[in-house]
Write a protein that holds these residues in place. Sequence first.
Motif, PDB file in Angstrom:
ATOM      1  N   ARG A 147       0.854  -1.182   0.000  1.00 31.05           N
ATOM      2  CA  ARG A 147       0.000   0.000   0.000  1.00 31.05           C
ATOM      3  C   ARG A 147       0.892   1.235   0.000  1.00 31.05           C
ATOM      4  N   GLY A 148       0.375   2.286  -0.632  1.00 27.22           N
ATOM      5  CA  GLY A 148       1.145   3.512  -0.732  1.00 27.22           C
ATOM      6  C   GLY A 148       2.055   3.490  -1.942  1.00 27.22           C
ATOM      7  N   CYS A 149       2.233   4.637  -2.559  1.00 25.53           N
ATOM      8  CA  CYS A 149       3.102   4.731  -3.737  1.00 25.53           C
ATOM      9  C   CYS A 149       4.138   5.821  -3.497  1.00 25.53           C
ATOM     10  N   PRO A 150       5.424   5.509  -3.634  1.00 26.63           N
ATOM     11  CA  PRO A 150       6.459   6.512  -3.386  1.00 26.63           C
ATOM     12  C   PRO A 150       6.554   7.574  -4.474  1.00 26.63           C
ATOM     13  N   ASN A 151       5.850   7.367  -5.588  1.00 27.89           N
ATOM     14  CA  ASN A 151       5.853   8.350  -6.665  1.00 27.89           C
ATOM     15  C   ASN A 151       4.732   9.362  -6.444  1.00 27.89           C
ATOM     16  N   HIS A 152       4.817  10.487  -7.110  1.00 26.31           N
ATOM     17  CA  HIS A 152       3.891  11.586  -6.852  1.00 26.31           C
ATOM     18  C   HIS A 152       3.238  12.108  -8.132  1.00 26.31           C
ATOM     19  N   CYS A 153       2.839  11.201  -9.026  1.00 24.11           N
ATOM     20  CA  CYS A 153       2.125  11.620 -10.232  1.00 24.11           C
ATOM     21  C   CYS A 153       0.882  12.413  -9.821  1.00 24.11           C
ATOM     22  N   THR A 154       0.670  13.542 -10.449  1.00 24.36           N
ATOM     23  CA  THR A 154      -0.366  14.462  -9.981  1.00 24.36           C
ATOM     24  C   THR A 154      -1.777  13.931 -10.178  1.00 24.36           C
ATOM     25  N   PHE A 155      -1.954  12.953 -11.072  1.00 22.79           N
ATOM     26  CA  PHE A 155      -3.298  12.517 -11.457  1.00 22.79           C
ATOM     27  C   PHE A 155      -3.740  11.243 -10.763  1.00 22.79           C
ATOM     28  N   ASP A 177       0.033  -0.176  -6.837  1.00 21.22           N
ATOM     29  CA  ASP A 177       0.317   0.957  -7.718  1.00 21.22           C
ATOM     30  C   ASP A 177       1.515   0.646  -8.603  1.00 21.22           C
ATOM     31  N   THR A 178       2.567   0.110  -8.006  1.00 20.35           N
ATOM     32  CA  THR A 178       3.751  -0.320  -8.747  1.00 20.35           C
ATOM     33  C   THR A 178       4.289  -1.565  -8.068  1.00 20.35           C
ATOM     34  N   PHE A 179       4.078  -2.731  -8.649  1.00 22.13           N
ATOM     35  CA  PHE A 179       4.441  -3.988  -8.000  1.00 22.13           C
ATOM     36  C   PHE A 179       5.916  -4.042  -7.622  1.00 22.13           C
ATOM     37  N   PRO A 180       6.857  -3.649  -8.508  1.00 23.37           N
ATOM     38  CA  PRO A 180       8.260  -3.715  -8.121  1.00 23.37           C
ATOM     39  C   PRO A 180       8.805  -2.411  -7.529  1.00 23.37           C
ATOM     40  N   ALA A 181       7.951  -1.641  -6.844  1.00 27.36           N
ATOM     41  CA  ALA A 181       8.418  -0.379  -6.261  1.00 27.36           C
ATOM     42  C   ALA A 181       9.572  -0.613  -5.293  1.00 27.36           C
ATOM     43  N   LEU A 204       0.390 -20.366 -11.577  1.00 28.25           N
ATOM     44  CA  LEU A 204      -0.572 -19.530 -12.296  1.00 28.25           C
ATOM     45  C   LEU A 204       0.152 -18.338 -12.913  1.00 28.25           C
ATOM     46  N   PRO A 205      -0.137 -17.996 -14.170  1.00 30.09           N
ATOM     47  CA  PRO A 205       0.429 -16.763 -14.725  1.00 30.09           C
ATOM     48  C   PRO A 205      -0.133 -15.558 -13.999  1.00 30.09           C
ATOM     49  N   TRP A 206       0.620 -14.462 -14.003  1.00 31.17           N
ATOM     50  CA  TRP A 206       0.182 -13.284 -13.286  1.00 31.17           C
ATOM     51  C   TRP A 206       0.565 -12.008 -14.020  1.00 31.17           C
ATOM     52  N   SER A 207      -0.115 -10.924 -13.619  1.00 37.57           N
ATOM     53  CA  SER A 207       0.068  -9.615 -14.247  1.00 37.57           C
ATOM     54  C   SER A 207       0.278  -8.581 -13.156  1.00 37.57           C
ATOM     55  N   ALA A 208       0.829  -7.437 -13.542  1.00 38.72           N
ATOM     56  CA  ALA A 208       1.108  -6.410 -12.543  1.00 38.72           C
ATOM     57  C   ALA A 208       1.238  -5.045 -13.203  1.00 38.72           C
ATOM     58  N   ASN A 209       1.074  -4.012 -12.389  1.00 43.23           N
ATOM     59  CA  ASN A 209       1.369  -2.640 -12.792  1.00 43.23           C
ATOM     60  C   ASN A 209       2.842  -2.360 -12.532  1.00 43.23           C
ATOM     61  N   VAL A 210       3.535  -1.803 -13.518  1.00 45.41           N
ATOM     62  CA  VAL A 210       4.940  -1.432 -13.344  1.00 45.41           C
ATOM     63  C   VAL A 210       5.173  -0.062 -13.972  1.00 45.41           C
ATOM     64  N   VAL A 247       8.161   2.315 -16.162  1.00 43.59           N
ATOM     65  CA  VAL A 247       9.195   2.036 -17.155  1.00 43.59           C
ATOM     66  C   VAL A 247      10.592   2.102 -16.570  1.00 43.59           C
ATOM     67  N   ASP A 248      10.725   2.594 -15.329  1.00 38.33           N
ATOM     68  CA  ASP A 248      12.052   2.647 -14.719  1.00 38.33           C
ATOM     69  C   ASP A 248      12.403   1.373 -13.945  1.00 38.33           C
ATOM     70  N   VAL A 249      11.592   0.322 -14.101  1.00 39.86           N
ATOM     71  CA  VAL A 249      11.915  -0.952 -13.472  1.00 39.86           C
ATOM     72  C   VAL A 249      13.213  -1.494 -14.059  1.00 39.86           C
ATOM     73  N   GLU A 250      14.059  -2.077 -13.196  1.00 42.38           N
ATOM     74  CA  GLU A 250      15.358  -2.563 -13.640  1.00 42.38           C
ATOM     75  C   GLU A 250      15.203  -3.825 -14.499  1.00 42.38           C
ATOM     76  N   PRO A 251      16.027  -3.981 -15.542  1.00 40.51           N
ATOM     77  CA  PRO A 251      15.925  -5.159 -16.408  1.00 40.51           C
ATOM     78  C   PRO A 251      16.045  -6.474 -15.649  1.00 40.51           C
ATOM     79  N   GLU A 252      16.942  -6.536 -14.641  1.00 40.98           N
ATOM     80  CA  GLU A 252      17.090  -7.794 -13.911  1.00 40.98           C
ATOM     81  C   GLU A 252      15.829  -8.126 -13.109  1.00 40.98           C
ATOM     82  N   THR A 253      15.095  -7.092 -12.659  1.00 39.52           N
ATOM     83  CA  THR A 253      13.830  -7.331 -11.964  1.00 39.52           C
ATOM     84  C   THR A 253      12.801  -7.886 -12.934  1.00 39.52           C
ATOM     85  N   LEU A 254      12.726  -7.315 -14.129  1.00 36.04           N
ATOM     86  CA  LEU A 254      11.814  -7.840 -15.142  1.00 36.04           C
ATOM     87  C   LEU A 254      12.130  -9.289 -15.480  1.00 36.04           C
TER      88      LEU A 254
END
Length: 495
Positions: A218-226, A268-272, A291-297, A299-306
């Motif tokens: 819970r909570g997102c460290p980013n501050h997108c205005t919208f 908000d961002t699974f790999p935050a 089970l396959p899974w999906s997430a919100n990420v 674009v600054d997620v690190e390649p090794e995390t992906l």
Amino acid sequence: MQQTAPALKIAFVNPPYLARFSRTQRSPAVTKSGTLYFPMWLAAAAALCAESGHEIDLIDAPASGADIEAVLARLARFAPRLLVVETSTPSIASDLAFCARARERLPGTCVALVGTHASARPQACLRDEPAVDLVVLGEYDLGVRDLAAALARGEPVSTVAGLCYRDGDRPRLGAARAVLDDLDRLPPVSPIYRRFLDIRDYFNPNAIHPMVTITTSRGCPNHCTFCVYPQTITGHRLRRRSAGHVVDELEYIRTAFPEARSVFFEDDTFPADRARCAEICEEMIRRGFDLPWSANVRVDVEPETLRLMRRAGCRNLCVGFESGDQALLDRVRKRITLAQSRAFMREARALGLIVHGCFMVGLPGETPETMRRTLELAIELAPDTAQFYPIMVYPGTAAYDWYAREGMLVTEDFSRWLTPAGLHNTVVRSAALDAEALVAFCDQARRRFYLRPRYLWRRLGLVARDREEFRRTWRAGRTFLRHLLRGSDIEAGHG
């Protein structure tokens, strides 16, 4: 988190509105793809109250198709002492009207509002509808639990933190409630889904149907205005469930929902938190979760995390690219670069991940030239699916405040946040573009993106190779294609 208090009957209601109205998502609407979110915040509060010994009922009217009379009849049979009603901005007039009808049927029941709109405008909600007794603000599961305990003991609601309540005829904000840091102290939501909901009623085009949606933080460290959740519900301080706590729930889902074919992580961002994301993925691999899974990420997620996410079974990613103009991204505090977007897509494509890209127009400083750059970026990046919308702004967000202050919010009638059919409406303009121009661009961009021969051939190849992708595309595309070919269902709002 056991609570010693007399037991209380508590009903949690996602109230009737339009058919398939997805109230819980970040931009509530009836969607072109048929998306319908689980009532995950209501379920979290219901789970905590059930663990605390209270008797609960959970009603999701938009998912089950129950009309107001059916919901009121079920409430009358249950006879709750506390009624918790979810809200959203476009449905708020209907939500308040539902509360009035419920109060007529249940005169002795305490009626509490929760959700994004009520948290952003608690005093207005109390002023607008006398049948509403109070609002439980923000992240409300602990607040509802403590409110139930106070009611059961006959204590005044003013003793409970995190409420806006009536003090005579005046709304009064009570003491603020600190957010919970240790999320492992909260019970999982999926047993509540199993008890009260049919997972086949819910759909997300970014996951294989039927799916189960949970959150791991819970909570997102980013501050997108919208973005509405961090600014009205969860805040910006990231709090996490432990990897073991998350994977325990995944194993429960695998056993309790044999019909489930995927999981969606609605963080908000699974790999935050990169390290915690790695722990979850490694634990999924260790336990053989299949089970396959999906997430919100982002674009600054690190390649090794992906790469690790892919190894752990990740299949689909939902990503906000937003704009093709760096200055506009900076103005909405997105904190990404166009170079990161390009690098992300190269890595995702190499890993075979399916990407849904989100693009917005109407941002502060938007012009025809910046919109053209956004469409060019979308075509260059070539995500598997894409959405184009004028920015959606909601009370409680910095974006809403900016557009209202600058005179670029074209209506303050919240019902106009939707078209008559329940689809997203357009309620903003930019200094250079009126609302109609934003709508026209989104229609053009959608057609340009989806009707390109290269896209159509690539998509045809994907669905031919992947049966699950064929099913996902068929279910989402049946309604979306109709909207694509016949033109806009978005309207420009007018005051």
